[in-house]
Design an enzyme around this catalytic site. Structure first.
Site, PDB file in Angstrom:
ATOM      1  N   HIS A  26       0.840  -1.208   0.000  1.00 58.69           N
ATOM      2  CA  HIS A  26       0.000   0.000   0.000  1.00 58.69           C
ATOM      3  C   HIS A  26       0.876   1.259   0.000  1.00 58.69           C
ATOM      4  O   HIS A  26       0.913   1.961  -0.990  1.00 58.69           O
ATOM      5  CB  HIS A  26      -0.999   0.024   1.153  1.00 58.69           C
ATOM      6  CG  HIS A  26      -1.895  -1.167   1.213  1.00 58.69           C
ATOM      7  ND1 HIS A  26      -2.691  -1.545   0.144  1.00 58.69           N
ATOM      8  CD2 HIS A  26      -2.123  -2.072   2.197  1.00 58.69           C
ATOM      9  CE1 HIS A  26      -3.369  -2.633   0.464  1.00 58.69           C
ATOM     10  NE2 HIS A  26      -3.030  -2.975   1.699  1.00 58.69           N
ATOM     11  N   ASP A  38      -5.071  -8.421  -3.275  1.00 58.57           N
ATOM     12  CA  ASP A  38      -5.359  -8.193  -1.865  1.00 58.57           C
ATOM     13  C   ASP A  38      -6.663  -8.860  -1.421  1.00 58.57           C
ATOM     14  O   ASP A  38      -6.719 -10.057  -1.203  1.00 58.57           O
ATOM     15  CB  ASP A  38      -5.366  -6.691  -1.601  1.00 58.57           C
ATOM     16  CG  ASP A  38      -5.307  -6.339  -0.122  1.00 58.57           C
ATOM     17  OD1 ASP A  38      -5.460  -7.240   0.716  1.00 58.57           O
ATOM     18  OD2 ASP A  38      -5.116  -5.151   0.207  1.00 58.57           O
TER      19      ASP A  38
END
Length: 456
Positions: free
Chosen positions: A270, A321
């Protein structure tokens, strides 16, 4: 030696015609030669590109994708989504995890992912007690990868606290918890099992700075080899950044760069909220920024500073993810379009006249994904795993285009047609006519598991 001949293929130095691929019995490319003629080889019908690496996956979350899209009386956020995820986990067995992973990995291959990095922090039974062996769920993930044919880097992940300052973990986190020595034992157990399988590598996951105290991080990292992949969630949410500042006096990425040996074997997942000082420091470290654009959009995380990072020479890769999308083109499309919306410009990732946005995105994600996986993937080159994707250039969205325009259209256009004709992973044809070889038998098993989970 198996031989394949592609009329057009994307090699490390660009597009080439009449490319011969020779693959040995272990699934490794032994010959890649352009301008091959009159070869006795299987002819590939379509445009060949290297298979994509999915550098961040939580396989079990595929089964809850789409089940958390309901409003509430208070603002919904990542943190409320996390509570729903904990609830979902309360009834999930190790057999369920394997079933979900099988379905997910077949879907990944159908979409063009040929390798995945599994960030694995689901270690224990629902009541928090250990399995025997302790790596039982990790073994289920490995079995799913081997059955479907996708390449795997599995990262048993350290998780020790509920927040910064050694906050006690909550009830919903008890399936994740391990002492550092126990986590290292899981890694050793997996390495023993997978040591002879060239399609699988074991690395280290550190859940986050809020869940791994400094002493746990230091001990776990010191126990790894010099080439072991190390991944960590970082700076995903502004609340996380603020909490890190309160408890450590530094921002998350800043703290990592100051206190951990961050280098090319690291992947920072991220890294959404970077300061002006953190952007060049992260880029210069050699670490990969692990971007998960569709999940980051779904969770309301924010937008990564991609242009600034690329201008500093940074490397990125993509992951799915939480699996609200299982499609590398969708991740790259969201990545580019989020930049366009933020900057109010077009073709953000390229510089120079006639540079291809699609090709830059695909090739950049391959570089970062391969580095983050720690395995020889992402390139159609001798010594690398024989992973490739065949694009159907007879489709209306891809026809009458040069190869770069095919990649531009693949990534930046949306349409009803499935653009992937076949996928080879580890030298084996895993997807033909757009469908994984196990698709028919996996569907009923997955439906049964999901139905049971929803009724429990």
């Amino acid at each position: 030696m198996n031989k394949h001949l592609a009329s057009r293929a994307l090699l490390p130095d660009g597009w080439a015609r009449d490319v011969l691929f020779e693959v040995d019995d272990t699934g490794i490319l032994r010959t890649v030669r352009a301008d091959a003629r009159n070869e006795d080889a299987r002819e590939i019908d379509g445009i060949v590109v290297p298979g994509m690496v999915n550098l961040h996956s939580h396989a079990f979350q595929r089964a809850m994708a789409g089940l958390a899209e309901r409003g509430s009386t208070s603002p919904d956020s990542f943190w409320s989504w996390r509570e729903r995820m904990y609830q979902f986990l309360s009834g999930l067995s190790d057999e369920d995890v394997e079933t979900i992973a099988l379905q997910l990995y077949a879907e990944m291959l159908e979409s063009g992912y040929t390798s995945v990095v599994e960030f694995h922090y689901l270690h224990h039974r629902p009541d928090g007690s250990a399995y025997s062996p302790p790596a039982r769920i990790a073994h289920a993930i490995v079995s799913a990868a081997q059955a479907t044919g996708i390449g795997l880097t599995i990262l048993p992940t350290l998780y020790q606290s509920g927040g910064f300052g050694a906050t006690p973990p909550g009830r919903g986190q008890r399936r994740f918890l391990n002492e550092t020595s126990a986590l290292l034992g899981i890694i050793e157990e997996l390495e023993t099992r997978t040591g002879t399988d060239g399609g699988i590598l074991v690395g280290l996951g550190l859940h986050s700075l809020r869940a791994v105290p400094p002493e746990g991080l230091e001990e776990a990292v010191k126990a790894q080899g010099a080439r072991t992949p190390i991944h960590i969630h970082v700076a995903e949410q502004l609340a996380e950044v603020d909490a890190c500042l309160r408890h450590t006096g530094a921002r998350p990425v800043e703290w990592l760069l100051d206190h951990a040996p961050v280098d090319g074997r690291w992947c920072l997942i991220h890294a959404t909220h970077l300061s002006d000082a953190e952007v060049p420091r992260l880029a210069r470290s050699g670490a990969v920024a692990g971007l998960c654009p569709t999940t980051e959009a779904n969770l309301g995380d924010g937008v990564f500073r991609l242009r600034d990072y690329l201008d500093e020479g940074g490397v990125f890769g993509i992951g799915s993810d939480s699996h609200v999308a299982v499609d590398p083109a969708a991740e790259l499309r969201m990545l580019e379009y989020s930049q366009r919306l933020t900057l109010r410009e077009r073709n953000v990732v390229v510089r120079g006249e006639d540079a291809s946005t699609g090709r830059r995105l695909w090739e950049s994600a391959l570089v970062g994904g391969a580095r983050a996986s720690g395995r020889p993937v992402g390139r159609l080159e001798r010594g690398h795993r024989a992973d490739w994707v065949v694009l159907d250039d007879t489709l209306p969205s891809l026809m009458a285009r040069d190869p770069d325009e095919v990649l531009d259209s693949l990534i930046l256009l949306e349409g009803p047609d499935r653009p992937i004709r076949e996928v080879v992973a580890g030298g084996r044809l895993e997807v033909a006519d757009g469908r994984h070889r196990l698709r028919a038998e996996l569907g009923p098993r997955y439906r049964e598991a999901l139905t049971r989970l929803r009724s429990g």
